[in-house]
Design an enzyme around this catalytic site. Structure first.
Site, mmCIF file in Angstrom:
data_model
loop_
_atom_site.group_PDB
_atom_site.id
_atom_site.type_symbol
_atom_site.label_atom_id
_atom_site.label_comp_id
_atom_site.label_asym_id
_atom_site.label_seq_id
_atom_site.Cartn_x
_atom_site.Cartn_y
_atom_site.Cartn_z
ATOM 1 N NE ARG A 277 -3.658 2.059 2.685
ATOM 2 C CZ ARG A 277 -3.296 3.280 2.893
ATOM 3 N NH1 ARG A 277 -2.237 3.801 3.436
ATOM 4 N NH2 ARG A 277 -4.240 4.405 3.075
ATOM 5 C CG LEU A 278 2.828 2.985 -2.784
ATOM 6 C CD1 LEU A 278 3.427 3.810 -4.195
ATOM 7 C CD2 LEU A 278 4.087 3.308 -1.815
ATOM 8 C CG ASP A 279 0.301 6.673 3.204
ATOM 9 O OD1 ASP A 279 0.015 5.541 3.583
ATOM 10 O OD2 ASP A 279 1.079 7.527 3.853
ATOM 11 C CE LYS A 280 -7.331 11.317 -2.288
ATOM 12 N NZ LYS A 280 -8.496 11.725 -1.913
#
Length: 236
Positions: free
Chosen positions: A100-103
């Site tokens: 996951r990469l932050d928004k």
């Protein structure tokens, strides 16, 4: 694999759509028209729809340069996700982002429908390194770098020792930080813990994969054979 499932996986429609296509005498295997969707497609067989050969790998591996403002998720009712950036013809059942990469975080993101590979790359036992290019609100001091390199204790985990490299000419405000976990907001939390603040964050490497300078933001491409081989080796 059944013919109807094979065509559905290649995005030729839903299973219902594909069955209608087959019954309409539009599909052939090795030059022979087929009207039964349960017929098996064996490796090496040539499948055609309306006389045109269909194909493509059922198992896919994409390297994306994730843009800011897009969620790392399979779907969302209100916001655009990284799956929305994948062209319909390139989608496959089970396709998902690995990790996951932050928004607001950009950079390297792997997407695949190879669940076993994704699981291995994210397993805490593998310690697959991830490198980020981090812009800071204030210059990184030697004391801050030492703390990051020693590991930082949070309430729910202690980060493994990180590798820190200051980019030349940045006056200490642009660093490469390599970590071995992938906890929620981890990089931002680590810098906050040492008294600094992240102003921009880009992932530039995951295991053996590097973010290509030639890949524009929001675009993706298939992994090369060499990249895939290196990735499979890294998960061992």
């Amino acid at each position: 694999m059944r013919l109807d499932r094979y065509l559905a996986n290649l995005q030729y429609g839903t299973r219902s759509d594909v069955k209608k296509m087959i019954k309409a005498n539009r599909v052939a295997i090795n030059g022979q028209k087929v009207r039964n969707g349960s017929v098996s497609v064996v490796p090496g067989a040539t499948v055609t729809v309306d006389g045109k050969t269909v194909g493509g790998s059922l198992q896919v591996y994409y390297l994306m340069n994730k843009p800011s403002g897009v969620l790392t998720a399979n779907s969302d009712a209100a916001q655009k996700t990284v799956l929305d950036l994948i062209a319909p013809a390139d989608r496959r059942p089970g396709l998902y982002p690995v990790g996951r990469l932050d928004k607001d975080t950009t950079g390297l993101l792997l997407l695949t429908n190879d669940g076993a590979l994704g699981h291995d790359l994210l397993s805490p036992k593998r310690h697959v390194p991830k490198t980020y290019l981090v812009s800071l609100a204030a210059a990184l001091t030697p004391a801050m770098a030492d703390q990051l390199a020693e590991g930082i204790t949070f309430q729910e985990f202690t980060s493994a020792p990180a590798t820190v490299a200051v980019r030349p000419g940045s006056e200490g405000r642009l660093i490469e930080l390599t970590i071995h976990e992938g906890k929620f907001h981890q990089v931002k939390r680590m810098l906050k813990a040492v008294g600094n603040q992240v102003t921009d964050l880009q992932r530039i490497q995951m295991g053996p994969l590097h973010l290509p300078a030639s890949l524009p933001s929001g675009q993706y491409r298939k992994l090369t054979e060499a990249e895939l081989a290196a990735l499979l080796e890294a998960k061992k």
